[in-house]
Design a protein around this motif. Structure first.
Motif, PDB file in Angstrom:
ATOM      1  N   TYR A 226      45.498  48.950 -47.347  1.00 35.90           N
ATOM      2  CA  TYR A 226      45.232  50.012 -46.379  1.00 35.90           C
ATOM      3  C   TYR A 226      44.826  51.272 -47.128  1.00 35.90           C
ATOM      4  O   TYR A 226      45.535  51.713 -48.032  1.00 35.90           O
ATOM      5  CB  TYR A 226      46.490  50.263 -45.548  1.00 35.90           C
TER       6      TYR A 226
ATOM      7  N   ARG B  47      43.540  55.307 -46.627  1.00 35.99           N
ATOM      8  CA  ARG B  47      43.335  56.427 -45.700  1.00 35.99           C
ATOM      9  C   ARG B  47      42.544  57.510 -46.427  1.00 35.99           C
ATOM     10  O   ARG B  47      43.113  58.346 -47.106  1.00 35.99           O
ATOM     11  CB  ARG B  47      44.677  56.965 -45.219  1.00 35.99           C
TER      12      ARG B  47
ATOM     13  N   LEU C 140      38.307  50.751 -40.032  1.00 35.65           N
ATOM     14  CA  LEU C 140      39.216  50.671 -38.886  1.00 35.65           C
ATOM     15  C   LEU C 140      39.061  51.949 -38.060  1.00 35.65           C
ATOM     16  O   LEU C 140      39.332  53.037 -38.558  1.00 35.65           O
ATOM     17  CB  LEU C 140      40.675  50.543 -39.359  1.00 35.65           C
TER      18      LEU C 140
ATOM     19  N   SER D  77      39.664  52.376 -33.732  1.00 29.86           N
ATOM     20  CA  SER D  77      40.883  52.112 -32.946  1.00 29.86           C
ATOM     21  C   SER D  77      41.400  50.701 -33.219  1.00 29.86           C
ATOM     22  O   SER D  77      42.589  50.438 -33.103  1.00 29.86           O
ATOM     23  CB  SER D  77      40.624  52.310 -31.457  1.00 29.86           C
ATOM     24  N   GLY D  78      40.497  49.791 -33.551  1.00 30.40           N
ATOM     25  CA  GLY D  78      40.917  48.424 -33.866  1.00 30.40           C
ATOM     26  C   GLY D  78      40.990  47.495 -32.671  1.00 30.40           C
ATOM     27  O   GLY D  78      41.464  46.370 -32.797  1.00 30.40           O
ATOM     28  N   THR D  79      40.526  47.937 -31.497  1.00 31.63           N
ATOM     29  CA  THR D  79      40.673  47.074 -30.322  1.00 31.63           C
ATOM     30  C   THR D  79      39.930  45.754 -30.478  1.00 31.63           C
ATOM     31  O   THR D  79      40.360  44.738 -29.936  1.00 31.63           O
ATOM     32  CB  THR D  79      40.199  47.783 -29.033  1.00 31.63           C
TER      33      THR D  79
ATOM     34  N   ASP E 295      40.731  53.400 -42.991  1.00 29.14           N
ATOM     35  CA  ASP E 295      41.130  54.004 -41.714  1.00 29.14           C
ATOM     36  C   ASP E 295      40.360  55.304 -41.455  1.00 29.14           C
ATOM     37  O   ASP E 295      40.466  56.255 -42.227  1.00 29.14           O
ATOM     38  CB  ASP E 295      42.645  54.283 -41.758  1.00 29.14           C
TER      39      ASP E 295
ATOM     40  N   ASN F   7      40.808  57.114 -38.724  1.00 25.32           N
ATOM     41  CA  ASN F   7      41.477  57.864 -37.668  1.00 25.32           C
ATOM     42  C   ASN F   7      41.924  59.268 -38.044  1.00 25.32           C
ATOM     43  O   ASN F   7      42.258  60.051 -37.164  1.00 25.32           O
ATOM     44  CB  ASN F   7      42.672  57.063 -37.127  1.00 25.32           C
ATOM     45  N   HIS F   8      41.956  59.561 -39.327  1.00 27.27           N
ATOM     46  CA  HIS F   8      42.426  60.895 -39.719  1.00 27.27           C
ATOM     47  C   HIS F   8      41.307  61.739 -40.324  1.00 27.27           C
ATOM     48  O   HIS F   8      41.572  62.812 -40.857  1.00 27.27           O
ATOM     49  CB  HIS F   8      43.619  60.764 -40.680  1.00 27.27           C
TER      50      HIS F   8
ATOM     51  N   ARG G 127      36.358  58.596 -27.882  1.00 29.58           N
ATOM     52  CA  ARG G 127      36.856  57.435 -27.129  1.00 29.58           C
ATOM     53  C   ARG G 127      35.967  57.179 -25.910  1.00 29.58           C
ATOM     54  O   ARG G 127      35.489  58.132 -25.292  1.00 29.58           O
ATOM     55  CB  ARG G 127      38.296  57.680 -26.664  1.00 29.58           C
TER      56      ARG G 127
ATOM     57  N   ASN H  28      40.542  53.893 -23.284  1.00 30.97           N
ATOM     58  CA  ASN H  28      41.247  55.057 -23.831  1.00 30.97           C
ATOM     59  C   ASN H  28      41.318  55.015 -25.347  1.00 30.97           C
ATOM     60  O   ASN H  28      41.507  56.042 -25.993  1.00 30.97           O
ATOM     61  CB  ASN H  28      42.678  55.110 -23.287  1.00 30.97           C
ATOM     62  N   ALA H  29      41.226  53.825 -25.923  1.00 28.38           N
ATOM     63  CA  ALA H  29      41.366  53.680 -27.372  1.00 28.38           C
ATOM     64  C   ALA H  29      40.010  53.466 -28.048  1.00 28.38           C
ATOM     65  O   ALA H  29      39.704  54.102 -29.058  1.00 28.38           O
ATOM     66  CB  ALA H  29      42.289  52.498 -27.683  1.00 28.38           C
TER      67      ALA H  29
END
Lengths: 352, 165
Positions: A6, A8, A27, A29-31, A49, A51-52, A74, A105-106
């Motif tokens: 992982y 980040r 990655l 949201s990863g849905t 990732d 996301n940040h 989103r 939403n994701a």
């Protein structure tokens, strides 16, 4: 799910450097990615990732009438953005016809572009799939293939692209902004996804490490706002992939079509812009006969890839329906069932 | 690999050290924090039984890696009741008999709380059904669920107006 490293990253440059290493995947949201990993369909050695990371989640409405959408916006936030959906109603309708409220939403805009096919043989590691395992063969050929491609398919792969969102994006000339190790570039959405040919494992123009950072809708796309619809035929009322779908936009002047846009979903490995149909509509009257002719032009090169010849006529009818609904005008508020194929068509019968 | 994260779960800040990046929010809640109200149904984002609120938005916790939600605020079914009093959506589910076996119910309720917060469906049953289509109920209590969501929305709207007055 396989074990993975992982990462980040603190910046886009760091993310790109990390993701350029073989075996890496981004990655968001990863849905879609986590679902595929749980099924052992994909097994990335490393997740980078996003996301940040700052700067990827803005919706900018440009003064010229266009819009720029960060890759991590989103789906629900874009669809419910009042000014965005006023300018690009067919894009909002397509977004809201996809997946479920939880997933919308994701799930992100960039991830939507890069979601993998819903072909059941791709999803089943026990089946042969040239996309998952190049050279392994294709169990969809001669298998359960009534929902597979009728345009742009090859002997190697007959899978379709599952996105709703990408269909109006193709129709209205969206541009993908990409950043990579060698700088920034832009690719029209229409050219972003690749047809399978001999290499179905290559699904987009992205090189290793390249990151979708934003999407742009050009100002002229907003010129269709008064007459823009998305129609999606699916096997249940809600929360299902398209069997076939169509995004249509019309610019009407003095009762005739000055310019038309049409793209089809669920028919090919990419959202299918129907330029021949658009050309056939320029200068035509916005009536059922014109729309039927356009729909025939859109599917002129279609061929069944299995037990799916019915999809060709279905796609013609859905295309004509989307054009009829667009001609009737974009509704004030999106209907309760966005993109429903069973919505009443003003001045026309539901069937035929 | 030791991966520390912080989460606020039902109002309580938690510092959690993950030993594996594969842990989903669903597994973290159930296996590490003993919050077993959130249910594991399909584990693939199709049934909605694992629905929770992340930063106030309803999502499928089975398709969310805990490691990438560092800093998030999580609300689960255990966090809805206040001072021993049921949340209006919980009360409405009981009043309308909106469940039979109950397995999907925590996910249905969390999804309904999210739907009401989104403010897009109003009291139109068709919009409520469409907005709840990510939650499957194998007992098919859909009629009661729709009625419960609409009633809870009305109750909460009235309470909101009273507070504002």
């Amino acid at each position: 799910m396989n074990r993975f490293d992982y990462v980040r990253p603190a910046s886009i440059a760091e993310a790109i450097a990390a993701a350029a290493e073989p075996g890496s995947a981004y990655l968001a949201s990863g849905t879609n990615l986590l679902d595929l990993m749980k099924g052992n369909v994909v097994r990335p050695a490393r997740l980078v990732d996003l996301n940040h990371l700052p700067g990827l989640d803005g919706i900018e409405l440009l003064p010229d009438g266009g819009a720029r959408i960060g890759a991590r916006v989103r789906n629900a936030d874009l669809a419910y953005h009042p000014e965005f959906s006023r300018r690009f109603p067919a894009v909002a309708e397509a977004l809201l016809s996809g997946a479920s409220a939880q997933l919308r939403n994701a799930a992100t805009v960039g991830g939507n572009l890069l979601q993998r096919t819903c072909c059941a043989y791709f999803y089943d590691p026990a089946s042969a799939c040239n996309k998952r395992d190049p050279g392994a063969g294709c169990d969809a050929r001669g298998g359960e293939n009534r929902l597979h491609a009728v345009l742009g398919w090859s002997e190697r792969c007959i899978a379709t692209h599952p996105s709703d969102f990408c269909v109006p994006l193709a129709a209205f000339g969206a541009v993908v902004e990409i950043e990579g190790q060698f700088g920034r570039r832009e690719v029209p959405l229409e050219e972003f996804h690749l047809l399978p040919g001999e290499t179905p494992e290559r699904e987009s123009v992205l090189a290793p490490g390249e990151l979708v950072v934003a999407l742009r809708l050009p100002a002229e796309a907003a010129g269709f706002a008064a007459h823009a619809r998305y129609v999606k035929l699916r096997e249940r009322t809600s929360y299902a992939f398209a069997v076939v779908s169509a995004a249509a936009g019309l610019r009407l002047e003095n009762g005739v079509i000055a310019e038309a846009r049409l793209a089809l979903g669920g028919v090919a490995a990419k959202p299918w812009r129907a330029r021949a149909a658009e050309a056939a509509l320029a200068g035509a009257r916005p009536d059922a006969a014109s729309f039927r002719r356009a729909a025939e032009a859109a599917l002129a090169e279609a061929a069944p890839s299995g037990d799916n010849a019915f999809k060709i006529e279905l796609a013609r009818r859905v295309a004509a329906r989307a054009l009829l609904l667009a001609a009737a005008g974009t509704p004030e508020r999106l209907p309760a069932l966005p993109a429903s194929a069973f919505a009443p068509v003003p001045g026309a019968s539901l069937h035929g | 690999m030791s991966l520390p994260i912080t989460l606020t779960v039902n109002g309580v800040p938690q510092r959690i050290v993950l030993d594996d990046p594969r842990v989903t929010l669903l597994d973290l809640l159930r296996e590490r924090l003993d919050l077993t109200g959130t249910k594991k149904g399909c584990d693939r984002g199709q049934c909605g039984a694992c629905t929770i609120l992340v930063d106030g938005r309803r999502v499928n916790s089975c398709l969310a890696l805990a490691i990438s939600h560092d800093g998030a605020e999580i609300t689960t079914i255990e966090g809805l009741a206040r001072d021993g009093e049921l949340h209006p959506v919980q009360a409405a589910f009981i009043a309308h008999d909106a469940f039979q076996c109950g397995f999907c119910t925590p996910g249905q309720i969390m999804s309904a709380v999210g739907l009401i917060a989104e403010g897009q469906a109003g009291t139109d049953p068709e919009r409520v059904r469409e907005g709840m289509s990510g939650n499957l109920c194998r007992c098919a209590a859909y009629r009661g669920i729709t009625e419960a969501v609409i009633e809870a929305q009305e109750t909460m709207g009235q309470a909101g107006r009273q507070e504002a007055a």
